[in-house]
Scaffold this motif. Structure first.
Motif, short mmCIF file in Angstrom:
data_model
loop_
_atom_site.label_atom_id
_atom_site.label_comp_id
_atom_site.label_asym_id
_atom_site.label_seq_id
_atom_site.Cartn_x
_atom_site.Cartn_y
_atom_site.Cartn_z
N PRO A 1 0.82 -1.23 0.00
CA PRO A 1 0.00 0.00 0.00
C PRO A 1 0.84 1.27 0.00
CG PRO A 1 -0.87 -1.58 1.58
CD PRO A 1 0.45 -2.13 1.11
N TRP A 2 0.29 2.31 -0.61
CA TRP A 2 0.92 3.62 -0.65
C TRP A 2 0.17 4.58 0.25
CZ3 TRP A 2 2.01 4.89 -6.54
CH2 TRP A 2 2.81 3.88 -7.07
N GLY A 3 0.86 5.63 0.68
CA GLY A 3 0.24 6.68 1.45
C GLY A 3 -0.48 7.67 0.55
N PRO A 4 -1.33 8.54 1.12
CA PRO A 4 -2.09 9.52 0.32
C PRO A 4 -1.21 10.45 -0.50
CG PRO A 4 -2.93 9.40 2.57
CD PRO A 4 -1.66 8.62 2.54
N SER A 5 -0.11 10.92 0.08
CA SER A 5 0.78 11.83 -0.65
C SER A 5 1.44 11.12 -1.82
CB SER A 5 1.85 12.38 0.30
OG SER A 5 2.74 13.22 -0.37
N ALA A 6 1.83 9.86 -1.64
CA ALA A 6 2.43 9.09 -2.73
C ALA A 6 1.43 8.91 -3.87
CB ALA A 6 2.90 7.73 -2.22
N ARG A 7 0.18 8.67 -3.54
CA ARG A 7 -0.84 8.50 -4.57
C ARG A 7 -1.05 9.80 -5.35
NH1 ARG A 7 -3.92 5.63 -0.36
NH2 ARG A 7 -3.74 3.38 -0.74
N ARG A 8 -1.07 10.93 -4.65
CA ARG A 8 -1.26 12.22 -5.35
C ARG A 8 -0.10 12.50 -6.29
NH1 ARG A 8 -3.21 13.78 -0.16
NH2 ARG A 8 -1.16 14.62 0.40
N LEU A 9 1.13 12.27 -5.82
CA LEU A 9 2.28 12.50 -6.69
C LEU A 9 2.26 11.54 -7.87
CD1 LEU A 9 4.94 13.91 -7.29
CD2 LEU A 9 6.09 12.26 -5.79
N TYR A 10 1.87 10.30 -7.62
CA TYR A 10 1.80 9.32 -8.71
C TYR A 10 0.79 9.75 -9.78
CZ TYR A 10 0.02 5.33 -11.27
OH TYR A 10 -0.42 4.53 -12.29
N LYS A 11 -0.38 10.20 -9.38
CA LYS A 11 -1.40 10.60 -10.35
C LYS A 11 -0.92 11.73 -11.24
CE LYS A 11 -5.43 9.09 -7.66
NZ LYS A 11 -6.64 9.52 -6.93
N GLU A 12 -0.28 12.73 -10.64
CA GLU A 12 0.21 13.86 -11.43
C GLU A 12 1.37 13.44 -12.32
OE1 GLU A 12 0.65 17.46 -13.17
OE2 GLU A 12 -1.02 16.78 -11.91
N LEU A 13 2.27 12.64 -11.78
CA LEU A 13 3.43 12.20 -12.56
C LEU A 13 2.99 11.26 -13.67
CD1 LEU A 13 6.43 12.32 -12.97
CD2 LEU A 13 6.73 10.65 -11.12
N ALA A 14 2.02 10.38 -13.40
CA ALA A 14 1.52 9.46 -14.42
C ALA A 14 0.89 10.24 -15.58
CB ALA A 14 0.50 8.51 -13.82
N LYS A 15 0.15 11.29 -15.25
CA LYS A 15 -0.46 12.11 -16.30
C LYS A 15 0.60 12.74 -17.19
CE LYS A 15 -2.38 16.00 -15.11
NZ LYS A 15 -3.35 16.97 -14.51
N ARG A 16 1.67 13.22 -16.60
CA ARG A 16 2.73 13.85 -17.40
C ARG A 16 3.52 12.80 -18.19
NH1 ARG A 16 5.14 19.13 -14.30
NH2 ARG A 16 3.24 19.72 -13.15
N LEU A 17 3.67 11.61 -17.62
CA LEU A 17 4.35 10.55 -18.37
C LEU A 17 3.55 10.17 -19.61
CD1 LEU A 17 5.53 8.24 -15.44
CD2 LEU A 17 7.02 9.36 -17.10
N ILE A 18 2.25 10.10 -19.48
CA ILE A 18 1.39 9.76 -20.62
C ILE A 18 1.47 10.85 -21.67
CG2 ILE A 18 -1.01 9.44 -21.33
CD1 ILE A 18 -1.50 8.14 -18.58
N GLU A 19 1.45 12.12 -21.24
CA GLU A 19 1.56 13.23 -22.19
C GLU A 19 2.90 13.23 -22.91
OE1 GLU A 19 0.92 16.65 -19.82
OE2 GLU A 19 -1.27 16.40 -19.68
N ALA A 20 3.97 12.91 -22.20
CA ALA A 20 5.31 12.95 -22.80
C ALA A 20 5.56 11.77 -23.74
CB ALA A 20 6.37 12.97 -21.69
N SER A 21 5.01 10.60 -23.39
CA SER A 21 5.31 9.40 -24.17
C SER A 21 4.22 9.03 -25.16
CB SER A 21 5.53 8.21 -23.22
OG SER A 21 4.33 7.89 -22.53
N GLY A 22 2.98 9.47 -24.91
CA GLY A 22 1.86 9.07 -25.74
C GLY A 22 1.37 7.67 -25.45
N ASP A 23 1.94 7.02 -24.45
CA ASP A 23 1.55 5.66 -24.07
C ASP A 23 0.63 5.73 -22.86
OD1 ASP A 23 1.30 3.01 -23.36
OD2 ASP A 23 3.45 2.56 -23.47
N GLN A 24 -0.60 5.26 -23.00
CA GLN A 24 -1.56 5.32 -21.91
C GLN A 24 -1.16 4.45 -20.72
OE1 GLN A 24 -4.28 7.37 -21.75
NE2 GLN A 24 -3.47 8.24 -23.65
N ARG A 25 -0.23 3.55 -20.91
CA ARG A 25 0.20 2.67 -19.82
C ARG A 25 1.49 3.14 -19.14
NH1 ARG A 25 0.35 -2.66 -23.39
NH2 ARG A 25 1.32 -1.09 -24.74
N ALA A 26 1.99 4.31 -19.53
CA ALA A 26 3.27 4.78 -18.99
C ALA A 26 3.21 4.94 -17.48
CB ALA A 26 3.66 6.09 -19.65
#
Length: 390
Positions: free
Chosen positions: A329-354
């Motif tokens: 399990p992750w903590g709430p802050s880790a989940r928030r950072l993951y969501k924002e970072l995942a969104k930017r990874l998808i935008e940068a790579s074009g891969d929805q699974r990034a």
């Protein structure tokens, strides 16, 4: 394993016949699957561990289903999916007919899942299967052998806890777990024995579950796990077009320690992001009062402690604590950072699974650290450096 083992190959028979009415045949096939798993995984499965292992990954299992669990939902979904075609073929001459054994199967399902409405989409096997799976998981929780056992069951049902089981096992990209690490990670997940009782190098007796190694003061996996998690986070920032470095100079706490990393360009609101990661033991005696009630309680507490340590960081930076637990399990802050970072990874790579790939790497780093911690309690021998690909 869950995609190539026996049940997926047997699905056509389960969906095309009333196999659920033959418990003896089903029991023989379940025993065959269990024997295969015992041989391949080199794990001794008890009744509870086998029951949990047969649950879907999202509910804390390994996703390797029992024939006895899948037979009824598979038949019900198939019957309802074929009902319209049956009607078109037979209705002109014989009127409206129901497939053989359909009513009996629905009655069995209703008796097994009392006070549960039939699926909204009766053609969906998952919707027939979900209530049965949740009944099994709830039964495991209600009959938990100890607070530690309950905390483990709650933690393993979190989404992040099963990510290492979803990753493509490729040595090329560093997501392949060696046999020993995979066996230990599986044992920790389902509560199976990891080793024979022995004395840890710190002097404490270690039981057959091996949980002491996760919180041992001389844990062999803590430092490499911490380094691996931070390296994964830094690489994710770089892949998202946000340059970052580890242990930045000039951001020293009162105790002389530095945060784990910082972005070199503004992250949000014109301010760079500073992060500090930590991995705490879900099953440590001091954490059990929280983790036996709420998943991620230990990670959340660790994140709060991190924020207090960096309260004097100043308004020029954004601070994010990245707290995770040994069972996933992750903590709430880790989940928030993951969501924002995942969104930017998808935008940068074009891969929805990034974003998913990033989360899987974090999960794999945790499992490698767990394995190194468990093996580090043994008297001798294994080179723990081979567990991590650093």
């Amino acid at each position: 394993m869950k995609h190539c083992l026996f049940v997926p190959k047997f699905t056509y028979i389960l969906r095309g016949s009333h196999f659920w009415k033959h418990p003896t045949l089903i029991s023989n096939l379940d025993n065959l699957i269990l024997e295969t798993l015992t041989t391949v995984f080199n794990i001794s499965f008890g009744e509870r561990t086998w029951t949990q292992a047969s649950l879907p990954v999202r509910l804390g299992g390994l996703g390797i289903r029992k024939i006895s669990s899948v037979a009824l939902p598979a038949f019900l979904a198939s019957v309802h999916g074929a009902q319209n075609l049956i009607g078109k073929i037979l209705a002109p001459s014989l009127g409206v007919l129901e497939a053989a054994h359909c009513s009996e199967a629905k009655n069995v399902w209703s008796l097994t899942c009392p006070n549960t409405d039939p699926p909204v989409n009766p053609c969906s096997q998952r919707q027939w299967d979900e209530p049965l799976c949740r009944l099994t998981r709830n039964s495991l929780l209600e009959t938990a052998l100890s607070p530690t056992d309950r905390a483990r069951l709650i933690a393993t049902a979190e989404w992040e806890s099963g990510l290492w089981l979803q990753a493509l096992p490729s040595p090329t990209i560093g997501t392949l777990l060696d046999n020993s690490t995979f066996r230990l990670a599986t044992c920790l997940r389902i509560g199976a024995s990891t080793n024979m009782p022995h004395r840890c190098q710190c002097g404490v007796m270690v039981d057959n579950l091996g949980h002491h190694g996760l919180s041992c003061s001389r844990s062999a996996g803590r430092i490499p796990r911490h380094a691996s998690i931070n390296d994964v986070i830094r690489r994710a920032f770089v892949s998202a077009k946000v340059p970052a470095l580890l242990e930045p100079n000039g951001l020293v706490r009162d105790d002389g320690k530095r945060p784990d990393g910082m972005t070199l360009v503004p992250w949000s609101m014109g301010r760079p992001l500073v992060w500090d990661a930590t991995c705490v033991d879900t099953l440590a005696p001091s954490h059990i009062p929280g983790t036996k009630v709420d998943a991620g309680a230990a990670a959340s507490s660790a994140e709060s402690l991190k924020r207090r340590k960096y309260v004097n960081l100043g308004s020029s930076y954004i601070f994010a604590a990245f707290g995770v637990e040994t069972l996933g399990p992750w903590g709430p802050s880790a989940r928030r950072l993951y969501k924002e970072l995942a969104k930017r990874l998808i935008e940068a790579s074009g891969d929805q699974r990034a974003g998913l790939y990033f989360a899987q790497r974090i999960s794999i780093a945790i499992q490698r650290g767990n394995a190194a911690s468990l093996l580090g309690t043994l008297p001798s021998g294994l080179d723990l450096g081979q567990i991590f690909y650093l």
